[in-house]
Design an enzyme around this catalytic site. Sequence first.
Site, PDB file in Angstrom:
ATOM      1  N   ASP A  90     -17.012 -36.808 -37.176  1.00  0.00           N
ATOM      2  CA  ASP A  90     -18.062 -37.387 -38.035  1.00  0.00           C
ATOM      3  C   ASP A  90     -17.587 -38.688 -38.670  1.00  0.00           C
ATOM      4  O   ASP A  90     -16.406 -38.847 -38.983  1.00  0.00           O
ATOM      5  CB  ASP A  90     -18.421 -36.354 -39.123  1.00  0.00           C
ATOM      6  CG  ASP A  90     -19.735 -36.699 -39.812  1.00  0.00           C
ATOM      7  OD1 ASP A  90     -20.463 -37.592 -39.342  1.00  0.00           O
ATOM      8  OD2 ASP A  90     -20.024 -36.058 -40.846  1.00  0.00           O
ATOM      9  N   GLY A 114     -20.517 -44.014 -37.826  1.00  0.00           N
ATOM     10  CA  GLY A 114     -21.447 -44.997 -38.388  1.00  0.00           C
ATOM     11  C   GLY A 114     -20.894 -45.606 -39.669  1.00  0.00           C
ATOM     12  O   GLY A 114     -20.945 -46.835 -39.868  1.00  0.00           O
ATOM     13  N   HIS A 132     -18.935 -45.817 -32.618  1.00  0.00           N
ATOM     14  CA  HIS A 132     -18.913 -44.808 -31.547  1.00  0.00           C
ATOM     15  C   HIS A 132     -17.882 -45.190 -30.484  1.00  0.00           C
ATOM     16  O   HIS A 132     -17.170 -44.338 -29.955  1.00  0.00           O
ATOM     17  CB  HIS A 132     -20.298 -44.675 -30.912  1.00  0.00           C
ATOM     18  CG  HIS A 132     -21.338 -44.135 -31.850  1.00  0.00           C
ATOM     19  ND1 HIS A 132     -21.091 -43.052 -32.668  1.00  0.00           N
ATOM     20  CD2 HIS A 132     -22.608 -44.518 -32.111  1.00  0.00           C
ATOM     21  CE1 HIS A 132     -22.185 -42.788 -33.380  1.00  0.00           C
ATOM     22  NE2 HIS A 132     -23.115 -43.673 -33.076  1.00  0.00           N
ATOM     23  N   LEU A 138      -4.503 -27.856 -21.069  1.00  0.00           N
ATOM     24  CA  LEU A 138      -5.488 -27.793 -22.149  1.00  0.00           C
ATOM     25  C   LEU A 138      -6.902 -27.612 -21.580  1.00  0.00           C
ATOM     26  O   LEU A 138      -7.251 -28.243 -20.587  1.00  0.00           O
ATOM     27  CB  LEU A 138      -5.441 -29.115 -22.934  1.00  0.00           C
ATOM     28  CG  LEU A 138      -6.473 -29.282 -24.053  1.00  0.00           C
ATOM     29  CD1 LEU A 138      -6.068 -28.484 -25.285  1.00  0.00           C
ATOM     30  CD2 LEU A 138      -6.654 -30.753 -24.421  1.00  0.00           C
TER      31      LEU A 138
HETATM   32  C1  FPP Z   1     -20.631 -38.849 -35.715  1.00  0.00           C
HETATM   33  O1  FPP Z   1     -20.674 -40.075 -36.348  1.00  0.00           O
HETATM   34  C2  FPP Z   1     -20.471 -38.968 -34.296  1.00  0.00           C
HETATM   35  C3  FPP Z   1     -21.427 -38.713 -33.342  1.00  0.00           C
HETATM   36  C4  FPP Z   1     -22.808 -38.294 -33.609  1.00  0.00           C
HETATM   37  C5  FPP Z   1     -21.126 -38.852 -31.945  1.00  0.00           C
HETATM   38  C6  FPP Z   1     -19.736 -38.459 -31.584  1.00  0.00           C
HETATM   39  C7  FPP Z   1     -19.333 -39.179 -30.410  1.00  0.00           C
HETATM   40  C8  FPP Z   1     -18.126 -39.804 -30.253  1.00  0.00           C
HETATM   41  C9  FPP Z   1     -17.002 -39.788 -31.148  1.00  0.00           C
HETATM   42  C10 FPP Z   1     -17.866 -40.510 -29.034  1.00  0.00           C
HETATM   43  C11 FPP Z   1     -18.233 -39.665 -28.024  1.00  0.00           C
HETATM   44  C12 FPP Z   1     -17.622 -39.052 -26.999  1.00  0.00           C
HETATM   45  C13 FPP Z   1     -18.356 -38.715 -25.914  1.00  0.00           C
HETATM   46  C14 FPP Z   1     -17.735 -37.938 -24.830  1.00  0.00           C
HETATM   47  C15 FPP Z   1     -19.780 -39.110 -25.812  1.00  0.00           C
HETATM   48  P1  FPP Z   1     -22.023 -40.483 -37.057  1.00  0.00           P
HETATM   49  O2  FPP Z   1     -22.761 -41.375 -36.150  1.00  0.00           O
HETATM   50  O3  FPP Z   1     -22.752 -39.245 -37.478  1.00  0.00           O
HETATM   51  O4  FPP Z   1     -21.473 -41.268 -38.289  1.00  0.00           O
HETATM   52  P2  FPP Z   1     -22.114 -41.376 -39.731  1.00  0.00           P
HETATM   53  O5  FPP Z   1     -22.275 -39.982 -40.265  1.00  0.00           O
HETATM   54  O6  FPP Z   1     -21.097 -42.161 -40.483  1.00  0.00           O
HETATM   55  O7  FPP Z   1     -23.407 -42.083 -39.562  1.00  0.00           O
END
Ligand code: FPP
Length: 244
Positions: free
Chosen positions: A19, A22, A36, A130
């Site tokens: 998390d 963003g 991301h 793993l």
């Molecule tokens: C959370 O940050 C992250 C996600 C919703 C996507 C997670 C994806 C990745 C780390 C890269 C992905 C890997 C693959 C295999 C696709 P957020 O966008 O919710 O951040 P915020 O809460 O700060 O807005």
Amino acid sequence: MTSHGGRAAVPRHVAIIMDGNGRWAHARGLPRSAGHRKGVEALRTAVQAAGEMGVSYLTIFSFSSENWSRPPSEVSFLLDLMRHFVRQDVAELDRANVRIRIIGERRGLAADIVALIEETEERTRANTGLTLVVAFNYGSRQEITAAARGLAFAVREGRVAPESITPELFGSFLETDGIPDPDLLIRTSGEQRLSNYLLWQCAYTELVFVDEYWPDFSRETLERAIAEYQTRERRFGGLQAQSA
Ligand code: FPP
């Protein structure tokens, strides 16, 4: 020692909620997509570090059933990132003897993504290092509901007697069948909730919340989370082990 009541060694199964991509980007005046992208690098670090530390299963929340409600441009960016990750990284993960399993709803996904998922699982099926479990288009309530539906069909068809339904039998209808429950769940970015992730499987999981945003997750973050886990006394509802 990982037995009930004892102090745990390295957790066999670590689940992560990645998390804060963003917010990481926002703090730097960058578009969310940059967060991301950096998040994928952090994911590579996490997989490598987990394997080297002796973790057997790593489950990551890469796209939730609820993420479709984000703006279409962000959804398509995340889907492209998934395609890219699979194309770029699977060969290397395969060489590193990593087995990849993907859980989550496949119906409704683009055909090319379903094909990539199936190829990835097939290609790495025999690997013995793993196990990387990627939760993609995953939601725990959806998974549990689907398991209940499957069980209901099995009962109706006479394959399962209602009185034989146990937690173990129910668990075998979940997508995580054959995967041990997580010992440790890590969520980054300071948020403290499960967000529809592995609700059944985390009944006795130790929860560790770290303040770093996901793109800043490092080997050291994982080591600290595991060290915190090792201070926990796991009782599984029983009594604390006490010296006489
Ligand atoms: C959370 O940050 C992250 C996600 C919703 C996507 C997670 C994806 C990745 C780390 C890269 C992905 C890997 C693959 C295999 C696709 P957020 O966008 O919710 O951040 P915020 O809460 O700060 O807005």
